[in-house]
Design a protein around this motif. Structure first.
Motif, mmCIF file in Angstrom:
data_model
loop_
_atom_site.group_PDB
_atom_site.id
_atom_site.type_symbol
_atom_site.label_atom_id
_atom_site.label_comp_id
_atom_site.label_asym_id
_atom_site.label_seq_id
_atom_site.Cartn_x
_atom_site.Cartn_y
_atom_site.Cartn_z
ATOM 1 N N HIS A 171 0.816 -1.218 0.000
ATOM 2 C CA HIS A 171 0.000 0.000 0.000
ATOM 3 C C HIS A 171 0.850 1.268 0.000
ATOM 4 O O HIS A 171 0.611 2.185 -0.796
ATOM 5 N N THR A 172 1.848 1.329 0.872
ATOM 6 C CA THR A 172 2.663 2.544 0.910
ATOM 7 C C THR A 172 3.458 2.704 -0.382
ATOM 8 O O THR A 172 3.669 3.824 -0.849
ATOM 9 N N TYR A 173 3.846 1.582 -0.977
ATOM 10 C CA TYR A 173 4.568 1.639 -2.256
ATOM 11 C C TYR A 173 3.699 2.283 -3.340
ATOM 12 O O TYR A 173 4.140 3.216 -4.022
ATOM 13 N N ILE A 174 2.470 1.814 -3.490
ATOM 14 C CA ILE A 174 1.641 2.342 -4.587
ATOM 15 C C ILE A 174 1.224 3.785 -4.328
ATOM 16 O O ILE A 174 1.116 4.566 -5.272
ATOM 17 N N GLU A 175 1.023 4.137 -3.077
ATOM 18 C CA GLU A 175 0.707 5.543 -2.799
ATOM 19 C C GLU A 175 1.930 6.425 -3.073
ATOM 20 O O GLU A 175 1.797 7.472 -3.701
ATOM 21 N N ASN A 176 3.102 5.986 -2.610
ATOM 22 C CA ASN A 176 4.313 6.788 -2.808
ATOM 23 C C ASN A 176 4.719 6.894 -4.270
ATOM 24 O O ASN A 176 5.215 7.923 -4.709
ATOM 25 N N GLU A 177 4.543 5.818 -5.018
ATOM 26 C CA GLU A 177 4.994 5.783 -6.405
ATOM 27 C C GLU A 177 3.979 6.352 -7.395
ATOM 28 O O GLU A 177 4.367 6.834 -8.452
ATOM 29 N N VAL A 178 2.695 6.286 -7.059
ATOM 30 C CA VAL A 178 1.666 6.707 -8.017
ATOM 31 C C VAL A 178 0.783 7.822 -7.457
ATOM 32 O O VAL A 178 0.758 8.935 -7.984
ATOM 33 N N MET A 179 0.038 7.519 -6.406
ATOM 34 C CA MET A 179 -0.994 8.451 -5.930
ATOM 35 C C MET A 179 -0.411 9.797 -5.510
ATOM 36 O O MET A 179 -0.867 10.837 -5.969
ATOM 37 N N TYR A 180 0.566 9.777 -4.626
ATOM 38 C CA TYR A 180 1.083 11.049 -4.113
ATOM 39 C C TYR A 180 1.735 11.903 -5.194
ATOM 40 O O TYR A 180 1.445 13.103 -5.280
ATOM 41 N N PRO A 181 2.597 11.329 -6.055
ATOM 42 C CA PRO A 181 3.163 12.181 -7.115
ATOM 43 C C PRO A 181 2.096 12.730 -8.059
ATOM 44 O O PRO A 181 2.167 13.891 -8.470
ATOM 45 N N GLU A 182 1.104 11.892 -8.390
ATOM 46 C CA GLU A 182 0.032 12.351 -9.292
ATOM 47 C C GLU A 182 -0.747 13.497 -8.649
ATOM 48 O O GLU A 182 -1.000 14.513 -9.287
ATOM 49 N N VAL A 183 -1.137 13.323 -7.383
ATOM 50 C CA VAL A 183 -1.920 14.350 -6.698
ATOM 51 C C VAL A 183 -1.099 15.629 -6.558
ATOM 52 O O VAL A 183 -1.603 16.728 -6.797
ATOM 53 N N CYS A 184 0.160 15.475 -6.207
ATOM 54 C CA CYS A 184 1.030 16.650 -6.046
ATOM 55 C C CYS A 184 1.163 17.407 -7.367
ATOM 56 O O CYS A 184 1.154 18.632 -7.381
ATOM 57 N N GLY A 185 1.294 16.665 -8.465
ATOM 58 C CA GLY A 185 1.417 17.299 -9.769
ATOM 59 C C GLY A 185 0.145 17.995 -10.216
ATOM 60 O O GLY A 185 0.200 19.084 -10.801
ATOM 61 N N LEU A 186 -0.993 17.382 -9.909
ATOM 62 C CA LEU A 186 -2.279 17.943 -10.333
ATOM 63 C C LEU A 186 -2.811 18.988 -9.362
ATOM 64 O O LEU A 186 -3.527 19.905 -9.769
ATOM 65 N N LEU A 187 -2.487 18.833 -8.093
ATOM 66 C CA LEU A 187 -3.033 19.715 -7.052
ATOM 67 C C LEU A 187 -1.898 20.212 -6.146
ATOM 68 O O LEU A 187 -1.762 19.770 -5.014
ATOM 69 N N PRO A 188 -1.098 21.146 -6.644
ATOM 70 C CA PRO A 188 0.056 21.624 -5.867
ATOM 71 C C PRO A 188 -0.310 22.189 -4.491
ATOM 72 O O PRO A 188 0.520 22.207 -3.593
ATOM 73 N N THR A 189 -1.544 22.615 -4.314
ATOM 74 C CA THR A 189 -1.951 23.147 -3.007
ATOM 75 C C THR A 189 -1.960 22.059 -1.922
ATOM 76 O O THR A 189 -1.981 22.380 -0.734
ATOM 77 N N LEU A 190 -1.910 20.801 -2.331
ATOM 78 C CA LEU A 190 -1.903 19.698 -1.369
ATOM 79 C C LEU A 190 -0.492 19.187 -1.074
ATOM 80 O O LEU A 190 -0.331 18.184 -0.382
ATOM 81 N N GLU A 191 0.517 19.893 -1.577
ATOM 82 C CA GLU A 191 1.896 19.414 -1.428
ATOM 83 C C GLU A 191 2.286 19.189 0.031
ATOM 84 O O GLU A 191 2.902 18.175 0.367
ATOM 85 N N ASP A 192 1.940 20.105 0.927
ATOM 86 C CA ASP A 192 2.310 19.936 2.334
ATOM 87 C C ASP A 192 1.671 18.683 2.935
ATOM 88 O O ASP A 192 2.314 17.956 3.691
ATOM 89 N N ASP A 193 0.429 18.436 2.579
ATOM 90 C CA ASP A 193 -0.261 17.235 3.066
ATOM 91 C C ASP A 193 0.419 15.975 2.534
ATOM 92 O O ASP A 193 0.565 14.985 3.265
ATOM 93 N N ILE A 194 0.807 16.012 1.282
ATOM 94 C CA ILE A 194 1.462 14.859 0.657
ATOM 95 C C ILE A 194 2.836 14.629 1.296
ATOM 96 O O ILE A 194 3.199 13.479 1.599
ATOM 97 N N LEU A 195 3.582 15.700 1.526
ATOM 98 C CA LEU A 195 4.896 15.545 2.165
ATOM 99 C C LEU A 195 4.753 14.940 3.562
ATOM 100 O O LEU A 195 5.541 14.078 3.964
#
Length: 166
Positions: A48-72
């Protein structure tokens, strides 16, 4: 089966929390059962952490930069879970620190899951359309097929090292 990214991640969360519940209900001296459950928990969390770190978080960060702090912050929470999982994997279920370490892992991951589902996911769903979430979901499923299921596998170790040096 849905390919909506949030639906897929929530299904993972449900499986992880069910394994946590079984661990907590196993009983004080159920060492063999707890050992098997921790092995399953580690597998579920590693994937789970692998797929979120490799796919979900980078995608969300790229599409929604306002969520960068939450993603970090989520990356860091995953890093803590990865470290605890690796330490648990090295412990015997009879070890004095096995149950307390598992309890800390369960508490941390449960809080992380609750935050994601209560705060992050609704914001992502609101900002991204059904089509984008489905496309991300397809990438999550692809990543899951090649994801490590043990913290000792090279791709899992790389994820842990990346968390330290990035």
């Amino acid at each position: 089966m849905s390919t909506d990214a949030i639906v897929l991640l929530k299904e993972d969360h449900k499986a992880i929390k069910a394994a946590f519940k079984r661990f907590e209900e196993a009983g004080k001296n159920a060492h063999a059962t707890k050992g098997r459950l921790v092995d399953k928990i580690i597998e579920l969390l590693t994937v789970h952490t692998y797929i979120e770190n490799e796919v979900m978080y980078p995608e969300v960060c790229g599409l929604l930069p306002t969520l960068e702090d939450d993603i970090l912050e989520s990356y860091e929470e995953h890093h803590v879970a990865d470290l605890l999982a690796a330490e648990l994997a090295a412990l015997s279920p009879e070890a004095e620190r096995f149950d307390p370490k598992a309890a800390v892992l369960i508490e941390n991951v449960t809080r992380h899951i609750d935050e994601e589902e209560r705060e992050l996911f609704p914001r992502v769903r609101e900002a991204l359309g059904r089509k984008q979430l489905s496309e991300i979901g397809e990438r999550l499923l692809e990543a899951k097929r090649k994801a490590p299921d043990s913290p000792a596998q090279p791709s899992a170790l790389k994820k842990t090292v990346d968390a330290i040096i990035k």
